[in-house]
Design an enzyme around this catalytic site. Structure first.
Site, mmCIF file in Angstrom:
data_model
loop_
_atom_site.group_PDB
_atom_site.id
_atom_site.type_symbol
_atom_site.label_atom_id
_atom_site.label_comp_id
_atom_site.label_asym_id
_atom_site.label_seq_id
_atom_site.Cartn_x
_atom_site.Cartn_y
_atom_site.Cartn_z
ATOM 1 N N TYR A 57 0.911 -1.181 0.014
ATOM 2 C CA TYR A 57 -0.032 -0.022 0.200
ATOM 3 C C TYR A 57 0.581 1.290 -0.161
ATOM 4 C CZ TYR A 57 -5.103 -0.165 -0.059
ATOM 5 O OH TYR A 57 -6.266 -0.285 -0.561
ATOM 6 N N GLU A 59 -0.447 4.737 -0.564
ATOM 7 C CA GLU A 59 -1.086 5.985 -1.060
ATOM 8 C C GLU A 59 -0.359 7.130 -0.853
ATOM 9 O OE1 GLU A 59 -4.849 6.039 1.149
ATOM 10 O OE2 GLU A 59 -5.569 4.784 -0.359
ATOM 11 N N ASP A 203 -4.758 13.128 -26.178
ATOM 12 C CA ASP A 203 -4.651 11.947 -25.727
ATOM 13 C C ASP A 203 -4.000 10.875 -26.703
ATOM 14 O OD1 ASP A 203 -5.289 9.417 -25.135
ATOM 15 O OD2 ASP A 203 -7.441 9.679 -24.722
ATOM 16 N N THR A 229 -2.170 5.893 -22.600
ATOM 17 C CA THR A 229 -1.957 4.416 -21.985
ATOM 18 C C THR A 229 -0.391 4.127 -22.004
ATOM 19 O OG1 THR A 229 -2.201 3.275 -23.927
ATOM 20 C CG2 THR A 229 -4.256 3.873 -22.558
ATOM 21 N N LYS A 232 -0.248 0.014 -25.084
ATOM 22 C CA LYS A 232 -0.514 0.112 -26.614
ATOM 23 C C LYS A 232 0.840 0.051 -27.234
ATOM 24 C CE LYS A 232 -5.109 1.693 -25.781
ATOM 25 N NZ LYS A 232 -6.306 2.658 -26.013
ATOM 26 N N ARG A 238 -0.517 -3.046 -18.611
ATOM 27 C CA ARG A 238 -1.934 -1.974 -18.630
ATOM 28 C C ARG A 238 -2.033 -0.870 -17.845
ATOM 29 N NH1 ARG A 238 -5.883 -3.131 -21.483
ATOM 30 N NH2 ARG A 238 -4.615 -4.852 -22.318
HETATM 31 C C1 LIG Z 1 -7.396 3.064 -25.319
HETATM 32 C C2 LIG Z 1 -7.633 4.587 -25.067
HETATM 33 C C3 LIG Z 1 -8.037 5.066 -23.839
HETATM 34 C C4 LIG Z 1 -8.350 4.245 -22.637
HETATM 35 O O1 LIG Z 1 -7.605 3.308 -22.107
HETATM 36 P P1 LIG Z 1 -8.199 2.195 -21.054
HETATM 37 O O2 LIG Z 1 -6.701 1.881 -20.634
HETATM 38 O O3 LIG Z 1 -8.874 1.113 -21.730
HETATM 39 O O4 LIG Z 1 -9.094 2.924 -20.009
HETATM 40 C C5 LIG Z 1 -8.060 6.400 -23.648
HETATM 41 N N1 LIG Z 1 -8.127 7.279 -24.855
HETATM 42 C C6 LIG Z 1 -7.893 6.537 -26.017
HETATM 43 C C7 LIG Z 1 -7.685 7.621 -27.254
HETATM 44 C C8 LIG Z 1 -7.574 5.238 -26.385
HETATM 45 O O5 LIG Z 1 -7.340 4.800 -27.490
#
Ligand SMILES: *Cc1c(COP(=O)(O)O)cnc(C)c1O
Length: 437
Positions: A57, A59, A203, A229, A232, A238
């Site tokens: 933990y 926080e 994003d 993220t 990807k 993740r």
């Molecule tokens: C995949 C994605 C997310 C969210 O990711 P998660 O980890 O699945 O919550 C946010 N924005 C875009 C543009 C994405 O492609």
């Protein structure tokens, strides 16, 4: 992980779950993974994500935790932050968001009040749920104005973005998406955001690995805040992350709970993540992020990222030659969005037929789609995962031909079976996690 020792404890204590795991490893190894948002992590990343830091933990933030015994997880989080800053050339990184959606939630709740107006790319045009969909927190908490892509070019319709921005005066504009095959036009978005006095959020969840290696423009000079993220194209565990190119003085006179007066936006983001929307950070995942960022800083990762883009370009050419309709006519990235209307098959049917042939893709809305999100007129494909396996141009051409064989004759079981056996043979030449099962 030696073959004999792989998951020995699990196998001895929970045969039922072990069998499920073994089947998933077999599926990942035996099928062609073309989902654009997926990738395969390295063993070091997996070891860290499956390690003892899950027990802790922590926080708070390094040096300012609410729990004792945090000296080593502090080291891990500091390493993750430092490597992230080096990788993206930014001043500030928060590596605690549990996912991309949590990163977006924290960024939006830092820059906005409930009821404020935001602009984001329409979900059906390649945007993400968290960019203002009515079924998501973003659509429920904020007043949403969606922009779209141009019908002819498939690229962001900047006349529309400018017009909507002038009319609705959003407090924040989001650029980036989940099914946008082209480079995100940060500079053009910046000009419009500056004109109407809006914050600009990028994003980069999808192209993050390409941004880190200089194969996609950087959002840092143009955007107030950048979310991503880590799983990807970046090929980490993740998770999510929030960054700022330059930290800025808090423009709202907001005060963060606990610390009293705050001067910088970075402090507000930190407190929106924790205690604002999350509790204890996933320290095993944060440590695995550090390992992945370390890998992404190596020259081999740049080579890998170049190969992702080269493979996507070969794939686009091959599909175009077979008379497939690609949104925007091609790709600059790892993503290809295919409109299957002229092939007389829905996205849903294509996804199912391809799955029967051991090829994994996702059905996807195409811009101006007339079908529902559960059916769709398109599929989205991507090259990050097959590139991790080592596949190159010739393999890509073969894959496109196999996909075409499925699409053109999707009702014929024997055809699907014969494609599947070719897919299995291809996968056999590119071993994945094979010593684990
Ligand atoms: C995949 C994605 C997310 C969210 O990711 P998660 O980890 O699945 O919550 C946010 N924005 C875009 C543009 C994405 O492609």
């Amino acid at each position: 992980m030696s073959k004999s020792g792989a998951f020995e404890h699990l196998r001895n204590s929970d045969q039922e779950m072990y069998d499920i795991l073994a089947r998933e490893i077999g599926r990942e190894d035996g099928t062609l993974e073309l989902i654009a948002s997926e990738n395969f992590v390295s063993y070091p990343v997996m070891e860290m994500a499956g390690g003892v830091m899950t027990n802790k933990y922590a926080e708070g933030y390094p040096g300012k935790r609410y729990y004792g015994g945090c000296q080593h997880v502090d080291e891990a989080e500091n390493l993750a932050r430092d490597r992230a800053k080096q990788l993206f050339g930014c001043d500030y990184a928060n590596v605690q968001p549990h996912s991309g959606s949590q990163a977006n939630m924290a960024a939006l709740l830092t820059f906005l009040e409930v009821g404020d107006t935001i602009m984001g790319l329409d979900l059906a045009h390649g945007g993400h749920l968290t960019h203002g969909s009515p079924v998501n927190f973003s659509g429920r908490l904020f007043n949403v104005v969606s922009y779209q892509v141009d019908k002819e070019t498939g690229r962001t319709d900047f006349d529309m973005v400018a017009k909507l921005a002038r009319e609705h005066r959003p407090k924040l504009i989001i650029c980036g998406g989940s099914a946008y095959p082209r480079h995100i036009e940060f500079e053009q978005f910046h000009a419009i955001a500056a004109e109407v006095g809006a914050f600009l959020m990028a994003d980069i969840a999808h192209p993050a690995g390409l941004v880190a290696t200089g194969l996609h423009p950087s959002p840092m000079p143009w955007c107030d805040v950048v979310t991503t993220t880590t799983h990807k194209t970046l090929r980490g565990p993740r998770g999510g992350m929030i960054m700022m190119g330059k930290d800025k003085e808090n423009p709202w006179g907001k005060v963060a709970p606990k610390s009293g007066r705050v001067k910088n936006i970075s402090e507000l983001i930190d407190s929106t993540v924790m205690p604002g929307i999350q509790g204890g950070p996933l320290m095993h995942v944060i440590a695995a992020k550090a390992v992945a960022f370390g890998e992404a800083l190596q020259p081999e990762f740049k080579q890998y990222s170049r190969q992702i883009v080269a493979n996507a370009q070969v794939m686009a050419e091959e599909f175009l030659q077979m008379d497939y309709n690609l949104i925007s006519g091609g790709t600059d990235t790892h993503v290809i969005l295919i409109d299957l209307t002229n092939k007389n098959i829905s996205g849903k049917k294509a996804e199912n037929a391809l799955e029967a042939a051991a090829i994994t893709v996702n059905k996807n809305m195409v811009p101006f789609d007339t079908r529902s999100p559960f059916v769709t007129s398109g599929i989205r494909v991507g090259t990050p995962a097959i590139t991790t396996r080592g596949m190159q141009a010739d393999d890509i051409r073969l894959i496109c031909k196999l996909i075409d064989r499925v699409i053109s004759n999707h009702g014929d079981e024997d055809n699907l079976k014969s494609v599947k056996s070719e897919v299995n043979a291809l996968c056999q030449s590119f071993p994945l996690y094979r010593e684990m099962h």
